[in-house]
Motif scaffolding. Sequence first.
Motif, PDB file in Angstrom:
ATOM      1  N   LEU A 221      13.434  -0.358  -3.587  1.00 53.97           N
ATOM      2  CA  LEU A 221      14.754   0.149  -3.984  1.00 53.97           C
ATOM      3  C   LEU A 221      14.766   0.577  -5.449  1.00 53.97           C
ATOM      4  N   ARG A 222      14.128  -0.218  -6.307  1.00 55.89           N
ATOM      5  CA  ARG A 222      14.047   0.160  -7.721  1.00 55.89           C
ATOM      6  C   ARG A 222      13.315   1.493  -7.883  1.00 55.89           C
ATOM      7  N   PHE A 223      12.215   1.627  -7.150  1.00 57.78           N
ATOM      8  CA  PHE A 223      11.435   2.860  -7.215  1.00 57.78           C
ATOM      9  C   PHE A 223      12.273   4.054  -6.760  1.00 57.78           C
ATOM     10  N   MET A 224      12.944   3.916  -5.619  1.00 55.29           N
ATOM     11  CA  MET A 224      13.742   5.013  -5.071  1.00 55.29           C
ATOM     12  C   MET A 224      14.880   5.391  -6.013  1.00 55.29           C
ATOM     13  N   ALA A 225      15.535   4.380  -6.578  1.00 53.76           N
ATOM     14  CA  ALA A 225      16.641   4.647  -7.498  1.00 53.76           C
ATOM     15  C   ALA A 225      16.146   5.386  -8.733  1.00 53.76           C
ATOM     16  N   THR A 226      15.002   4.959  -9.266  1.00 57.94           N
ATOM     17  CA  THR A 226      14.445   5.606 -10.449  1.00 57.94           C
ATOM     18  C   THR A 226      14.115   7.069 -10.173  1.00 57.94           C
ATOM     19  N   VAL A 227      13.561   7.345  -9.006  1.00 57.29           N
ATOM     20  CA  VAL A 227      13.232   8.728  -8.649  1.00 57.29           C
ATOM     21  C   VAL A 227      14.500   9.565  -8.535  1.00 57.29           C
TER      22      VAL A 227
ATOM     23  N   ALA B 274       0.839  -1.206   0.000  1.00 57.59           N
ATOM     24  CA  ALA B 274       0.000   0.000   0.000  1.00 57.59           C
ATOM     25  C   ALA B 274       0.872   1.254   0.000  1.00 57.59           C
ATOM     26  N   TRP B 275       1.958   1.228   0.783  1.00 58.15           N
ATOM     27  CA  TRP B 275       2.881   2.362   0.792  1.00 58.15           C
ATOM     28  C   TRP B 275       3.481   2.586  -0.606  1.00 58.15           C
ATOM     29  N   LEU B 276       3.804   1.504  -1.294  1.00 57.41           N
ATOM     30  CA  LEU B 276       4.357   1.635  -2.646  1.00 57.41           C
ATOM     31  C   LEU B 276       3.331   2.229  -3.609  1.00 57.41           C
ATOM     32  N   SER B 277       2.068   1.875  -3.404  1.00 55.93           N
ATOM     33  CA  SER B 277       1.016   2.475  -4.228  1.00 55.93           C
ATOM     34  C   SER B 277       0.919   3.973  -3.980  1.00 55.93           C
ATOM     35  N   VAL B 278       1.046   4.360  -2.723  1.00 55.77           N
ATOM     36  CA  VAL B 278       1.053   5.781  -2.384  1.00 55.77           C
ATOM     37  C   VAL B 278       2.240   6.468  -3.071  1.00 55.77           C
ATOM     38  N   ALA B 279       3.405   5.802  -3.042  1.00 51.54           N
ATOM     39  CA  ALA B 279       4.600   6.369  -3.673  1.00 51.54           C
ATOM     40  C   ALA B 279       4.384   6.599  -5.160  1.00 51.54           C
ATOM     41  N   GLU B 280       3.766   5.637  -5.835  1.00 50.57           N
ATOM     42  CA  GLU B 280       3.526   5.770  -7.280  1.00 50.57           C
ATOM     43  C   GLU B 280       2.555   6.910  -7.578  1.00 50.57           C
TER      44      GLU B 280
ATOM     45  N   ASN C 297      24.099   4.514  -4.622  1.00 44.42           N
ATOM     46  CA  ASN C 297      24.126   3.871  -3.308  1.00 44.42           C
ATOM     47  C   ASN C 297      22.934   2.939  -3.116  1.00 44.42           C
ATOM     48  N   ILE C 298      21.772   3.385  -3.553  1.00 46.21           N
ATOM     49  CA  ILE C 298      20.570   2.561  -3.424  1.00 46.21           C
ATOM     50  C   ILE C 298      20.684   1.308  -4.281  1.00 46.21           C
ATOM     51  N   LEU C 299      21.197   1.474  -5.510  1.00 42.66           N
ATOM     52  CA  LEU C 299      21.309   0.332  -6.417  1.00 42.66           C
ATOM     53  C   LEU C 299      22.358  -0.674  -5.952  1.00 42.66           C
ATOM     54  N   LYS C 300      23.377  -0.211  -5.271  1.00 42.88           N
ATOM     55  CA  LYS C 300      24.348  -1.152  -4.701  1.00 42.88           C
ATOM     56  C   LYS C 300      23.652  -2.075  -3.705  1.00 42.88           C
TER      57      LYS C 300
ATOM     58  N   ILE D 242       7.533  14.665  -5.461  1.00 46.36           N
ATOM     59  CA  ILE D 242       8.674  13.758  -5.415  1.00 46.36           C
ATOM     60  C   ILE D 242       9.087  13.414  -3.980  1.00 46.36           C
ATOM     61  N   ASP D 243       9.149  14.416  -3.118  1.00 48.95           N
ATOM     62  CA  ASP D 243       9.581  14.151  -1.740  1.00 48.95           C
ATOM     63  C   ASP D 243       8.606  13.214  -1.023  1.00 48.95           C
ATOM     64  N   LYS D 244       7.315  13.418  -1.246  1.00 50.66           N
ATOM     65  CA  LYS D 244       6.315  12.533  -0.637  1.00 50.66           C
ATOM     66  C   LYS D 244       6.420  11.118  -1.214  1.00 50.66           C
ATOM     67  N   ALA D 245       6.739  11.037  -2.507  1.00 50.73           N
ATOM     68  CA  ALA D 245       6.898   9.721  -3.143  1.00 50.73           C
ATOM     69  C   ALA D 245       8.061   8.963  -2.516  1.00 50.73           C
ATOM     70  N   LEU D 246       9.183   9.655  -2.323  1.00 47.14           N
ATOM     71  CA  LEU D 246      10.346   9.013  -1.703  1.00 47.14           C
ATOM     72  C   LEU D 246      10.058   8.607  -0.260  1.00 47.14           C
ATOM     73  N   LEU D 247       9.342   9.454   0.452  1.00 45.49           N
ATOM     74  CA  LEU D 247       9.004   9.144   1.845  1.00 45.49           C
ATOM     75  C   LEU D 247       8.161   7.876   1.921  1.00 45.49           C
ATOM     76  N   ALA D 248       7.176   7.738   1.033  1.00 48.25           N
ATOM     77  CA  ALA D 248       6.320   6.548   1.032  1.00 48.25           C
ATOM     78  C   ALA D 248       7.126   5.299   0.671  1.00 48.25           C
ATOM     79  N   ALA D 249       8.044   5.427  -0.291  1.00 50.44           N
ATOM     80  CA  ALA D 249       8.871   4.281  -0.674  1.00 50.44           C
ATOM     81  C   ALA D 249       9.794   3.861   0.469  1.00 50.44           C
ATOM     82  N   ARG D 250      10.295   4.841   1.217  1.00 48.69           N
ATOM     83  CA  ARG D 250      11.150   4.516   2.373  1.00 48.69           C
ATOM     84  C   ARG D 250      10.342   3.777   3.450  1.00 48.69           C
ATOM     85  N   GLN D 251       9.082   4.154   3.606  1.00 53.50           N
ATOM     86  CA  GLN D 251       8.227   3.455   4.562  1.00 53.50           C
ATOM     87  C   GLN D 251       8.071   1.989   4.158  1.00 53.50           C
TER      88      GLN D 251
END
Length: 447
Positions: free
Chosen positions: A136-142, A92-98, A154-157, A106-115
């Motif tokens: 991680l894929r989502f965060m790296a893409t953003v 659900a958090w990932l859906s919020v991020a998308e 760093n995220i992709l590593k 963007i900042d809210k998207a990253l926050l949701a992905a981190r959750q």
Amino acid sequence: QQLGHETGEASTLVGLAQLSITEGSYQEALEQAGEARELFLKAKERKRAAKALMTSSSAYRLSGRYDEAARAALDAKHLLQDVGDHAGEASAWLSVAEVRLESQEIDKALLAARQARTLAQQMEGKARQQIMAEALRFMATVHISRKDVDEAVNILKEGESLSKKDGTYAEQAQMKLLSAQIYRDRLYAKSEQSPEDSEVKGGKSLKWLFEVTLRKAQGAVKLARNADDSQLLASTLQTMGEITFFDHRVQDTMTAAEEALTLFRSCEDKAGEVGALALMAQSHMQKGDRTAAKSVLEEAAQVAKDASDKAGQDLIGELMASITKATPQAAAPVAAVAALPLEAAEGAAPAASAQIEEFKAPDGTAIKSYIMGMVVNMTGSADDVDGDTPLMDSGIDSLASVELRTQMQQEFRLNLPSTVMFNYPTISSMAELLVEEMTTKKISWGV
């Protein structure tokens, strides 16, 4: 029995809502999903009520009502949290991020992905790996879209390490592909540094960056083949071709682009097809075959037009223009090439002297001979060095071409675009360009 009847009816309504979404009937889908949610909650089926909310979120999102889409997904998240479904909560958090990404928050998207990532770290088993990889894929893409390359790396590593340990071939390939694309962008950016930076940071570091980038792309291709995913394999081949193109590996580039083209066509991916054709055209240009390049670009232009692919049409238009510029024309100045300020080029020459002395156009034969000497010094051999042989066939690879461009800028006091070796692949065409630009800018040489 009544409860069973209500949950059955609610499940049917969710199915109908999903069908309405596919038909574009978003308001009808919202009504059906909303009714299903109420029935599930009445039956104390919170997890299934969350599914109905996620369906509502999709309908809101597709109709452009992003705040309501995010609220519906968050309501679903709360229900899943109450029943202890960590995997569902993270999804659900990932859906919020998308949703937030689509609405440019963007900042809210990253926050949701981190959750979602934080929740995944508390989980175990297959679900943990899947949620973590997706987050991680989502965060790296953003971060890539924000040009925050270091954070994306760093995220992709972390993602590559995780997918290598527990991921499927497809998941590993996706991580490796993203990493290769980041390094590819770094590679091209580094090659376009100013002459001063190139002198200090070029050479070995550029060669190292190319080798690392190529290894990542080759690894992504291998993993994609094992995953038996045509779309993914086409994307990895396209990226690998873009990297070998950088190093003037014409045959490798063409082989990768042709296979990618076949796969994109099998997947009916028109944007991918345009990209592969564009890469093939660039490869033809690298060989100096403008006729073949133009033919391929014309095909790509038609594909992009038929698919209403604006980005593809713009790309093909730029490449078509580069072919026109690459054909020497006596009276046509090359807009991409800008001379240094005249004062800097001529040093501290007295103004009176500048008024008296008559400008003398540079000798094209002398410039051509001078460039030949530069090439011989760089390759260590005069074999295959002549005016009409493509520089790449004379031993000038991508790394050497950066050095050659730097030396010419310093010698002839011109700023040359990073694409100059691509647009003017022979010594003769390069000399004609330099004479034309120096004449236009009134820059003397050899007098």
